[in-house]
Scaffold this motif. Structure first.
Motif, PDB file in Angstrom:
ATOM      1  N   VAL A  64       0.844  -1.197   0.000  1.00 34.44           N
ATOM      2  CA  VAL A  64       0.000   0.000   0.000  1.00 34.44           C
ATOM      3  C   VAL A  64       0.879   1.247   0.000  1.00 34.44           C
ATOM      4  O   VAL A  64       1.888   1.301   0.702  1.00 34.44           O
ATOM      5  CB  VAL A  64      -0.879   0.058   1.282  1.00 34.44           C
ATOM      6  CG1 VAL A  64      -1.924   1.157   1.179  1.00 34.44           C
ATOM      7  CG2 VAL A  64      -1.563  -1.268   1.542  1.00 34.44           C
ATOM      8  N   PHE A  66       0.550   4.934   1.274  1.00 35.45           N
ATOM      9  CA  PHE A  66      -0.348   5.604   2.219  1.00 35.45           C
ATOM     10  C   PHE A  66       0.000   7.091   2.265  1.00 35.45           C
ATOM     11  O   PHE A  66       0.889   7.531   2.996  1.00 35.45           O
ATOM     12  CB  PHE A  66      -0.198   4.934   3.591  1.00 35.45           C
ATOM     13  CG  PHE A  66      -1.152   5.431   4.642  1.00 35.45           C
ATOM     14  CD1 PHE A  66      -2.522   5.504   4.410  1.00 35.45           C
ATOM     15  CD2 PHE A  66      -0.673   5.806   5.888  1.00 35.45           C
ATOM     16  CE1 PHE A  66      -3.392   5.950   5.392  1.00 35.45           C
ATOM     17  CE2 PHE A  66      -1.534   6.246   6.877  1.00 35.45           C
ATOM     18  CZ  PHE A  66      -2.899   6.324   6.623  1.00 35.45           C
ATOM     19  N   PRO A  68      -1.367   9.920   3.443  1.00 37.43           N
ATOM     20  CA  PRO A  68      -1.390  10.826   4.605  1.00 37.43           C
ATOM     21  C   PRO A  68      -0.097  10.795   5.419  1.00 37.43           C
ATOM     22  O   PRO A  68       0.253  11.773   6.063  1.00 37.43           O
ATOM     23  CB  PRO A  68      -2.567  10.290   5.440  1.00 37.43           C
ATOM     24  CG  PRO A  68      -3.431   9.580   4.478  1.00 37.43           C
ATOM     25  CD  PRO A  68      -2.503   8.988   3.456  1.00 37.43           C
ATOM     26  N   ALA A  69       0.616   9.666   5.387  1.00 33.38           N
ATOM     27  CA  ALA A  69       1.852   9.554   6.178  1.00 33.38           C
ATOM     28  C   ALA A  69       3.094   9.571   5.289  1.00 33.38           C
ATOM     29  O   ALA A  69       4.196   9.372   5.787  1.00 33.38           O
ATOM     30  CB  ALA A  69       1.830   8.273   6.997  1.00 33.38           C
ATOM     31  N   ALA A  71       4.020   7.343   3.145  1.00 39.99           N
ATOM     32  CA  ALA A  71       4.578   6.043   3.518  1.00 39.99           C
ATOM     33  C   ALA A  71       4.289   4.974   2.476  1.00 39.99           C
ATOM     34  O   ALA A  71       3.227   4.967   1.841  1.00 39.99           O
ATOM     35  CB  ALA A  71       3.997   5.591   4.860  1.00 39.99           C
TER      36      ALA A  71
ATOM     37  N   VAL B 245       1.222  15.840  12.196  1.00 35.83           N
ATOM     38  CA  VAL B 245       0.503  15.142  11.125  1.00 35.83           C
ATOM     39  C   VAL B 245       1.240  13.847  10.790  1.00 35.83           C
ATOM     40  O   VAL B 245       0.636  12.774  10.656  1.00 35.83           O
ATOM     41  CB  VAL B 245       0.378  16.046   9.885  1.00 35.83           C
ATOM     42  CG1 VAL B 245      -0.146  15.242   8.695  1.00 35.83           C
ATOM     43  CG2 VAL B 245      -0.540  17.224  10.185  1.00 35.83           C
ATOM     44  N   ALA B 246       2.572  13.946  10.713  1.00 37.62           N
ATOM     45  CA  ALA B 246       3.357  12.761  10.346  1.00 37.62           C
ATOM     46  C   ALA B 246       3.282  11.689  11.422  1.00 37.62           C
ATOM     47  O   ALA B 246       3.116  10.503  11.118  1.00 37.62           O
ATOM     48  CB  ALA B 246       4.808  13.162  10.096  1.00 37.62           C
ATOM     49  N   ALA B 249      -0.495  10.286  11.588  1.00 37.77           N
ATOM     50  CA  ALA B 249      -0.802   9.475  10.400  1.00 37.77           C
ATOM     51  C   ALA B 249       0.067   8.221  10.385  1.00 37.77           C
ATOM     52  O   ALA B 249      -0.390   7.131  10.023  1.00 37.77           O
ATOM     53  CB  ALA B 249      -0.590  10.287   9.132  1.00 37.77           C
ATOM     54  N   GLY B 250       1.322   8.383  10.795  1.00 35.14           N
ATOM     55  CA  GLY B 250       2.233   7.235  10.829  1.00 35.14           C
ATOM     56  C   GLY B 250       1.754   6.181  11.803  1.00 35.14           C
ATOM     57  O   GLY B 250       1.877   4.981  11.548  1.00 35.14           O
ATOM     58  N   MET B 253      -1.003   3.453  10.854  1.00 36.85           N
ATOM     59  CA  MET B 253      -0.678   2.222  10.130  1.00 36.85           C
ATOM     60  C   MET B 253       0.227   1.294  10.937  1.00 36.85           C
ATOM     61  O   MET B 253       0.602   0.225  10.474  1.00 36.85           O
ATOM     62  CB  MET B 253      -0.002   2.561   8.804  1.00 36.85           C
ATOM     63  CG  MET B 253       1.300   3.279   8.947  1.00 36.85           C
ATOM     64  SD  MET B 253       1.937   3.679   7.304  1.00 36.85           S
ATOM     65  CE  MET B 253       3.528   4.295   7.771  1.00 36.85           C
ATOM     66  N   PRO B 259      -3.497   0.311   6.406  1.00 36.60           N
ATOM     67  CA  PRO B 259      -3.572   1.573   7.146  1.00 36.60           C
ATOM     68  C   PRO B 259      -4.938   2.241   7.078  1.00 36.60           C
ATOM     69  O   PRO B 259      -5.190   3.189   7.811  1.00 36.60           O
ATOM     70  CB  PRO B 259      -2.524   2.450   6.459  1.00 36.60           C
ATOM     71  CG  PRO B 259      -2.448   1.923   5.067  1.00 36.60           C
ATOM     72  CD  PRO B 259      -2.732   0.451   5.154  1.00 36.60           C
ATOM     73  N   TYR B 276      -5.660  15.205   8.098  1.00 37.77           N
ATOM     74  CA  TYR B 276      -4.830  15.507   9.259  1.00 37.77           C
ATOM     75  C   TYR B 276      -4.383  16.979   9.180  1.00 37.77           C
ATOM     76  O   TYR B 276      -3.986  17.442   8.121  1.00 37.77           O
ATOM     77  CB  TYR B 276      -3.589  14.608   9.297  1.00 37.77           C
ATOM     78  CG  TYR B 276      -3.903  13.132   9.378  1.00 37.77           C
ATOM     79  CD1 TYR B 276      -3.848  12.455  10.594  1.00 37.77           C
ATOM     80  CD2 TYR B 276      -4.266  12.406   8.247  1.00 37.77           C
ATOM     81  CE1 TYR B 276      -4.137  11.093  10.671  1.00 37.77           C
ATOM     82  CE2 TYR B 276      -4.557  11.053   8.315  1.00 37.77           C
ATOM     83  CZ  TYR B 276      -4.489  10.404   9.531  1.00 37.77           C
ATOM     84  OH  TYR B 276      -4.772   9.061   9.601  1.00 37.77           O
TER      85      TYR B 276
END
Lengths: 116, 452
Positions: A64, A66, A68-69, A71, B245-246, B249-250, B253, B259, B276
């Motif tokens: 995936v 992702f 928002p992160a 990632a 935010v990081a 959001a991190g 997941m 996630p 976020y």
């Protein structure tokens, strides 16, 4: 082309159990630009992680991106559940190491600050 | 609407103690609930199978004491889920007893102490299997069979919000929960206050591991979460940590395959549309989580089966020729165990540190180090046999027959010439879901009193 190691570009590279039958891997970038550049490079794909870990496709259960992160995340099936006798990493916490030195080829005009 | 400000001081209460300074800041921030999860399946199947804790009693008591005194002083509920690492009935009783002792020790005024159990009987599950109500496997497992059920020493069900909400509705001041989804502990508090499901479950999701949703990295620090104007606000209490935010959001997941989706008893939290936003130095706001209820509730089950008694041995190698032929050395030792005990009825595991000890077949580096350490595990039905399997599998490496070895006085170095008793070996035999008609049917609740 310039070549960087993944650990020079990512803020976090980690692995951890996702339930008792799986291990999940997270590669998290500090900003959108680096995240996008690594995705464009094709260094981290379903095929590249299968090759890196020597796995058949059936063991890769999720892959995936992702946003928002910032990632990239993938998950593999364990051969035996976590904590079975002989399992050397019951938390799955040290399986990320081979990702650190993955080579990422990037355009010369991109400037990246090394991350800590 | 009443606020639902919740602080969480520890992502796995008891596994390591909470940090008092940030907890004090969290308490000073005026929470409406003080809550923490105390369980994890990361610790392996041993504690569930043997009905023991992996966390020391002193650390469990330390955190329960800090939380109880703070909650009592503020007059707000304290909620604990997955008591004593596994949430078995004996672990719930243990925590209920600790709370009662602490109340007496501190002379606290009488309060209502609610608790619920999570263990599921073999008879109940057998009935499901025989009636054709399939106990479905998670993560690619086959449906549960009676054979695997019979092999299992103990099975717990993972509660959703339901038993927590029932006990809150009954006015519990302290709740000790059996096994539960981490997020349900916190979501129940917000739902109890009337907040909508999406935000309530997300609030639980973000708080469950305490400061793992903050940065820089540092566990066991308190975080504060609340629902404000249609969004979840999460704030780090430690002076040097921030919820960004990081980091938030991190964390969404963290230890999850996906996630975007989180399944609990009752439905699924959809985080795919989450937005976020950093709204202050230490606080991030999250909007957009949705909860999708399910028609017939399925409850996750965890079960552990005993494999056998276990001993552990160690040996090391420095000779480069022997290192190159370490698999031959191990094969020799395995053959000696085979000659003595046959091919089955025991397990013998070799972990070769310096070659692929950490990663096994996943290891891409094929060049071993200049020295190796081999850890040997022998597992068998009795302690006597496990010890003999292990010592044979360890000591016989010393006598391995390598054709061109120069050192003919012993193939390995021993740190000590013995094998060590270890905890029995268990395996996760149940990782399944069962359908229920009533979300409370697996989670009987009880109310008692503590204090003077």
């Amino acid at each position: 082309m310039q070549t960087r190691k993944l650990h020079e570009l990512a803020k976090t590279i980690r692995s951890k159990n996702a339930g008792v039958d799986r291990i999940t891997f997270d590669i998290i970038f500090r900003d959108r630009r680096t995240y996008d550049a690594v995705r464009r490079s094709g260094a981290i794909t379903r095929d590249s992680v299968l090759a890196l870990y020597g796995l058949p496709e059936s063991r890769l259960t999720d892959f995936v991106e992702f946003d928002p992160a910032f990632a990239i995340k993938f998950t593999i099936a364990r051969l035996r559940p976590s904590g079975s006798a002989g399992d050397p990493d019951i938390f799955g916490a040290q399986q990320y190491a081979p990702l650190l030195d993955v080579e990422v080829h990037l355009p010369d005009n991109e400037v990246f600050e090394p991350t800590l | 609407m009443q606020t639902a400000r919740i602080i969480c001081p520890n992502g796995h209460l008891g596994f390591a103690p909470l940090k008092p300074a940030s907890f004090a800041l969290g308490v000073a921030a005026g929470p409406d609930f003080i809550a923490a999860d105390s369980g994890s399946d990361d610790i392996g199947p041993g504690p569930l199978g043997s009905d023991t804790c992996t966390s020391p009693l002193a650390w469990q008591t330390h955190d329960l004491e800090a939380m109880l005194l703070a909650a009592h002083a503020r007059g707000v509920p304290m909620i604990i889920g997955s008591a004593g690492d596994t949430g078995t009935n004996s672990r719930v009783d243990l925590y209920v007893g600790i709370i009662k002792e602490l109340a007496k020790k501190h002379g606290l005024a009488k309060f209502k102490l609610g608790y619920y159990y999570s263990e599921v009987s073999h008879a109940y599950l057998r009935g499901k299997i025989r009636s054709g109500d399939i106990i479905e496997g998670l993560e690619g497992r086959d449906p549960l069979t009676e054979t695997e059920l019979d092999a299992s020493a103990r099975v717990v069900a993972m509660a959703g919000v339901h038993p927590f909400m029932k006990l809150l509705d009954q006015g519990a001041d302290v709740i000790i929960g059996g096994r539960s989804s981490d997020s349900a502990i916190f979501a129940a508090a917000a739902l109890h206050r009337g907040y909508e499901e999406g935000l309530s479950y997300y609030l639980g999701k973000v708080l469950e591991c305490a400061s793992f949703c903050a940065e820089p990295y540092g566990g066991k620090e308190t975080v504060l979460g609340e629902i404000v104007d249609g969004g979840v606000h999460v704030t780090a209490m430690h002076p040097a940590q921030r919820c960004t935010v990081a980091s938030v959001a991190g964390h969404a997941m963290y230890e999850r395959s996906n996630p975007n989706h989180e399944f609990v008893a009752g439905g699924m939290l959809d985080m795919s549309q989450c937005h976020y936003e950093q709204i202050s130095e230490k606080t991030t706001r999250v909007t957009g989580p949705r909860f999708v209820p399910i028609d017939r509730i399925r409850v996750k089950l965890e079960g552990s089966a005993k494999v056998g008694e276990r001993f552990v041995g160690m040996a090391a190698v420095r000779d480069p020729y022997t290192i190159k032929h370490i698999d031959t050395v191990i094969a020799w030792a395995r053959q000696q165990v085979h000659d003595r005990f046959g091919a089955t009825g025991y397990e013998l595991h070799y972990t070769v540190y310096g070659r692929d000890g950490v990663m096994g077949p996943l290891e891409p580096v094929k060049t071993p180090a200049h020295e190796l350490c081999i850890v040997v595990q022998g597992v068998a039905p009795t302690r006597e046999m496990a010890e003999e399997v292990c010592i044979t599998g360890t000591r016989q490496m010393f006598y391995a027959r390598l054709p061109e070895v120069k050192g003919t006085a012993g193939s390995v170095a021993f740190l000590f010439d013995e094998v060590l008793p270890a905890s029995p070996a268990y395996r996760w035999s149940v990782n399944h879901t069962v359908a229920v008609d009533d979300p409370l049917e697996l989670f009987p609740t009880h109310m008692t009193e503590a204090g003077l």
